[in-house]
Design a protein around this motif. Structure first.
Motif, PDB file in Angstrom:
ATOM      1  N   GLY A  73       0.753  -1.575   0.103  1.00 13.78           N
ATOM      2  CA  GLY A  73       0.008  -0.054   0.267  1.00 13.78           C
ATOM      3  C   GLY A  73       1.392   1.343  -0.029  1.00 13.78           C
ATOM      4  N   LEU A  74       0.179   2.006  -0.266  1.00 12.80           N
ATOM      5  CA  LEU A  74       0.880   3.600  -0.543  1.00 12.80           C
ATOM      6  C   LEU A  74       2.432   3.508  -0.704  1.00 12.80           C
ATOM      7  CD1 LEU A  74      -0.406   4.136   3.239  1.00 12.80           C
ATOM      8  CD2 LEU A  74      -1.006   5.022   1.278  1.00 12.80           C
ATOM      9  N   ASN A  75       2.321   3.354  -2.230  1.00 17.56           N
ATOM     10  CA  ASN A  75       3.631   2.918  -2.289  1.00 17.56           C
ATOM     11  C   ASN A  75       4.112   4.290  -4.186  1.00 17.56           C
ATOM     12  OD1 ASN A  75       5.920   1.955  -2.872  1.00 17.56           O
ATOM     13  ND2 ASN A  75       5.632   0.186  -4.298  1.00 17.56           N
ATOM     14  N   TYR A  76       2.925   5.188  -4.290  1.00 18.89           N
ATOM     15  CA  TYR A  76       3.253   6.467  -5.390  1.00 18.89           C
ATOM     16  C   TYR A  76       2.755   7.436  -3.918  1.00 18.89           C
ATOM     17  CZ  TYR A  76       2.467   3.222  -9.423  1.00 18.89           C
ATOM     18  OH  TYR A  76       2.706   1.957 -10.678  1.00 18.89           O
ATOM     19  N   MET A  83      -5.274  10.436  -0.170  1.00 13.75           N
ATOM     20  CA  MET A  83      -5.101   9.554   0.600  1.00 13.75           C
ATOM     21  C   MET A  83      -4.900  10.510   2.444  1.00 13.75           C
ATOM     22  SD  MET A  83      -7.317   7.026  -0.727  1.00 13.75           S
ATOM     23  CE  MET A  83      -7.467   6.310   0.182  1.00 13.75           C
ATOM     24  N   GLY A  84      -4.412  11.355   2.123  1.00 15.66           N
ATOM     25  CA  GLY A  84      -4.001  12.033   3.589  1.00 15.66           C
ATOM     26  C   GLY A  84      -2.833  11.361   4.178  1.00 15.66           C
ATOM     27  N   ARG A  85      -1.714  10.137   3.664  1.00 16.01           N
ATOM     28  CA  ARG A  85      -1.205   9.900   4.702  1.00 16.01           C
ATOM     29  C   ARG A  85       0.624  10.448   4.239  1.00 16.01           C
ATOM     30  NH1 ARG A  85      -3.229   4.466   5.490  1.00 16.01           N
ATOM     31  NH2 ARG A  85      -2.075   4.193   6.704  1.00 16.01           N
ATOM     32  N   ASP A  86       0.967   9.903   5.541  1.00 15.03           N
ATOM     33  CA  ASP A  86       2.538  10.012   5.755  1.00 15.03           C
ATOM     34  C   ASP A  86       3.727   9.560   4.595  1.00 15.03           C
ATOM     35  OD1 ASP A  86       2.113  12.374   7.087  1.00 15.03           O
ATOM     36  OD2 ASP A  86       2.501  10.746   8.886  1.00 15.03           O
ATOM     37  N   THR A  87       4.867   9.966   3.909  1.00 16.48           N
ATOM     38  CA  THR A  87       5.188   8.324   2.960  1.00 16.48           C
ATOM     39  C   THR A  87       5.953   7.931   3.769  1.00 16.48           C
ATOM     40  OG1 THR A  87       5.303  10.756   1.556  1.00 16.48           O
ATOM     41  CG2 THR A  87       7.049   8.495   1.581  1.00 16.48           C
ATOM     42  N   PRO A  88       5.594   6.525   3.692  1.00 12.92           N
ATOM     43  CA  PRO A  88       6.696   5.890   4.538  1.00 12.92           C
ATOM     44  C   PRO A  88       7.242   5.376   4.329  1.00 12.92           C
ATOM     45  CG  PRO A  88       4.890   4.652   2.815  1.00 12.92           C
ATOM     46  CD  PRO A  88       4.554   6.255   2.339  1.00 12.92           C
TER      47      PRO A  88
END
Length: 279
Positions: A73-76, A83-88
């Motif tokens: 998930g969260l890889n682009y 999605m309002g998420r922090d870069t992992p």
């Protein structure tokens, strides 16, 4: 080389694309072929059997029963932002079960318990030989090839807990295929391919696979430090921006719509959305 798993009568068979037809191979599916040993590629090139014209080919999911289906998930960056998420700092991992997998042209089952089903076009790849503690510079040697995936997601179930699994592995929701394009076609490099998702012909997602935050080699190396990757394992690399849940107002799949996922050079999946029949 392009390999597929075809339905033939009541069974499935691995097959190799040869011009305008598929040549059936002895293995029951691509997963079994990859698990047959280090010589699987030569066996696939040399194998011969009955032929099925392209227009008559019926695709099963590419690897029907992988030992593992690992997803990111969260890889682009575009999807992280919407999605309002922090870069992992590290890959965000979750899993699926094989009951969620369908063929390239099979219907997607919209579950009777939710009306918040979303699309996620993804580059998938399949492991070709066992990998444990693989350094990044050697990681691509363990990739058998690449394919098209749509990680169809039930958003309300995904958000019921902090873990993603429940929204990601609904029955008969995840098309994979139609073919595995072997890694040698990309000259030992990570593919940079256009990826696109359409709903009833309207483009919802458009990006390139080179925009991945964690690339193929990063993923293989990282996962192999956690667990031994086995031939036939399916890895889904994450989705770009443009999902329905990231829009305002939010948009979800509806019965009768057609979801089309295209990766240039790999092919496309095309799936009609149908409602699950409740018990």
């Amino acid at each position: 080389m392009r390999l597929a798993t075809l339905r033939v009568g009541d069974e499935t068979r691995a097959a190799r694309l040869d011009g305008d037809s598929y040549t059936l191979l002895p293995s029951r599916d691509v997963g079994e072929l990859l698990a047959s040993g280090e010589g699987w590629a030569e066996a696939a090139r040399q194998g011969g059997g009955p032929r099925i014209p392209i227009e008559e080919a019926e695709f099963a999911t590419l690897v029907p029963h992988p030992n593992k289906i690992v997803c990111l998930g969260l890889n682009y960056a575009s999807h992280i932002k919407e999605m309002g998420r922090d870069t992992p700092q590290y890959p965000t991992l979750f899993a699926k079960y094989d009951g969620s997998l369908i063929g390239a042209h099979d219907p997607i089952t919209l579950p009777c318990v939710s009306d918040r089903v979303d699309w996620e076009a993804e580059l998938g790849f399949v492991i070709g030989r066992a990998a444990r503690h693989v350094p990044k510079e050697k990681a691509l040697d363990y990739v058998a090839g690449y394919t098209v995936v749509n990680d169809v997601t039930v958003r309300d179930y995904q958000r019921r807990t902090r873990e993603f699994l429940s929204g990601k592995t609904f029955e008969a929701t995840t098309p994979v295929g139609p073919v595995l394009v072997t890694a040698d076609e990309f000259g030992g490099q990570e593919p940079d391919l256009e990826i696109r998702c359409e709903v009833d012909g309207e483009v919802m997602q458009s990006s390139r696979t080179s925009d991945l935050l964690f690339g193929i080699a990063d993923i293989v190396s990282y996962l192999s430090d956690i667990i031994t990757l086995l031939p036939g394992d399916v890895i889904c690399t994450g989705t770009p921006g443009g999902v329905g849940d990231g829009r305002e107002p939010k948009v979800y799949l509806k019965p009768g719509q057609t979801l089309r996922t295209v990766i240039k050079g790999l092919g496309e999946t095309r799936n009609l959305c149908v409602v699950e029949q409740s018990a």
